[in-house]
Design a protein around this motif. Structure first.
Motif, short mmCIF file in Angstrom:
data_model
loop_
_atom_site.label_atom_id
_atom_site.label_comp_id
_atom_site.label_asym_id
_atom_site.label_seq_id
_atom_site.Cartn_x
_atom_site.Cartn_y
_atom_site.Cartn_z
N THR A 157 0.86 -1.18 0.00
CA THR A 157 0.00 0.00 0.00
C THR A 157 0.89 1.23 0.00
O THR A 157 1.70 1.42 0.90
N ILE A 158 0.72 2.03 -1.05
CA ILE A 158 1.54 3.23 -1.22
C ILE A 158 0.62 4.44 -1.22
O ILE A 158 -0.35 4.50 -1.99
N ALA A 159 0.92 5.39 -0.36
CA ALA A 159 0.17 6.64 -0.32
C ALA A 159 0.99 7.71 -1.04
O ALA A 159 2.18 7.53 -1.31
N VAL A 160 0.33 8.81 -1.36
CA VAL A 160 1.00 9.89 -2.07
C VAL A 160 0.77 11.23 -1.37
O VAL A 160 -0.28 11.46 -0.79
N THR A 161 1.79 12.05 -1.44
CA THR A 161 1.67 13.46 -1.10
C THR A 161 2.43 14.19 -2.19
O THR A 161 3.35 13.63 -2.80
N GLY A 162 2.05 15.41 -2.49
CA GLY A 162 2.79 16.11 -3.54
C GLY A 162 2.20 17.46 -3.86
O GLY A 162 1.12 17.83 -3.40
N HIS A 163 2.95 18.16 -4.68
CA HIS A 163 2.57 19.52 -5.06
C HIS A 163 1.37 19.52 -6.01
O HIS A 163 1.29 18.71 -6.93
N MET A 164 0.47 20.45 -5.76
CA MET A 164 -0.71 20.63 -6.62
C MET A 164 -0.38 21.50 -7.83
O MET A 164 -1.03 21.39 -8.85
N ASP A 165 0.61 22.36 -7.67
CA ASP A 165 0.88 23.40 -8.66
C ASP A 165 2.04 23.06 -9.59
O ASP A 165 2.93 23.87 -9.81
N LEU A 166 2.02 21.85 -10.14
CA LEU A 166 3.06 21.47 -11.09
C LEU A 166 2.96 22.31 -12.36
O LEU A 166 1.86 22.56 -12.85
N ALA A 167 4.11 22.74 -12.85
CA ALA A 167 4.12 23.47 -14.12
C ALA A 167 3.62 22.53 -15.23
O ALA A 167 3.84 21.32 -15.17
N GLU A 168 2.97 23.10 -16.21
CA GLU A 168 2.36 22.30 -17.28
C GLU A 168 3.36 21.34 -17.92
O GLU A 168 3.04 20.17 -18.15
N HIS A 195 -10.64 20.56 -12.82
CA HIS A 195 -10.22 19.29 -12.22
C HIS A 195 -11.41 18.37 -11.92
O HIS A 195 -11.24 17.20 -11.63
N ALA A 196 -12.62 18.90 -12.02
CA ALA A 196 -13.81 18.18 -11.57
C ALA A 196 -14.03 16.86 -12.31
O ALA A 196 -14.37 15.85 -11.69
N ILE A 200 -6.50 12.66 -4.11
CA ILE A 200 -6.85 13.00 -5.50
C ILE A 200 -7.01 14.50 -5.77
O ILE A 200 -7.77 14.91 -6.63
N ALA A 201 -6.25 15.32 -5.04
CA ALA A 201 -6.21 16.74 -5.36
C ALA A 201 -5.59 16.92 -6.74
O ALA A 201 -4.94 16.01 -7.28
N LYS A 202 -5.75 18.08 -7.30
CA LYS A 202 -5.14 18.39 -8.59
C LYS A 202 -3.62 18.25 -8.47
O LYS A 202 -3.04 18.49 -7.41
N GLY A 203 -2.98 17.86 -9.54
CA GLY A 203 -1.52 17.75 -9.53
C GLY A 203 -1.06 16.36 -9.16
O GLY A 203 -1.58 15.36 -9.66
#
Length: 163
Positions: free
Chosen positions: A3-14, A80-81, A43-46
């Motif tokens: 089981t792998i969870a994720v955290t990370g930046h929402m504001d990745l450059a395109e 993102h919806a 499941i936030a954006k990015g």
């Protein structure tokens, strides 16, 4: 099962999205080969959604953690919806936390659930220290490490945040 969870930046450059997607695909391959892969994401954006898509593409199962009861209505932007709703539908389990409002406390609670459920944490993170606001990527990495959860940092050469 891993089981792998994720955290990370929402504001990745395109132009960083494809770099991160490729790095996540490469990282997850080793766990798919081990058998059962479960991904846990807010499941936030990015980064969160890129990770969730990569888990599903690899044949893994997705668990979605939604930080608050108002999150979909008040925090998911129109751009993102569609992806957010698709990932909720594709998830094997959707856990909506009891927080009424999407605020720092809700994000910290969601991050605690990620860490609690994870064998490993993937951090799509540029390595910068916490901002002091709480609930961010760096905070989650520090909490995971303190809990003894191994952290895989994904930040491919050339990746940037929108600035």
């Amino acid at each position: 099962m891993t089981t792998i969870a994720v955290t990370g930046h929402m504001d990745l450059a395109e132009d960083s999205v494809s770099l991160v997607r490729s790095a996540l695909d490469d990282l997850l391959k080793q766990y798919v080969d081990d058998g059962d892969l479960v991904g846990v994401s807010c499941i936030a954006k990015g980064a969160d959604s890129l990770f969730a898509e990569a888990v599903l593409a690899a044949g893994g199962r997705l668990i979605v953690v939604i930080p608050s009861q108002d999150y979909r209505q008040n925090k998911v932007k129109p751009d993102h919806a569609v992806l957010f709703d698709h990932l909720v539908e594709a998830a094997e389990e959707v856990l909506v936390l009891p927080n009424g409002t999407a605020d720092r406390q809700a994000y910290e609670a969601a991050n605690a659930v990620l860490i609690e459920r994870a064998d490993r944490l993937v951090a799509v993170w540029n390595g910068e220290p916490p901002t002091g606001k709480g609930g961010g990527t760096a905070d989650t990495v520090l909490e995971a490490r303190a809990a003894g959860v191994p952290v895989d940092v994904v930040w491919p050469d050339g990746a940037t945040r929108r600035g």
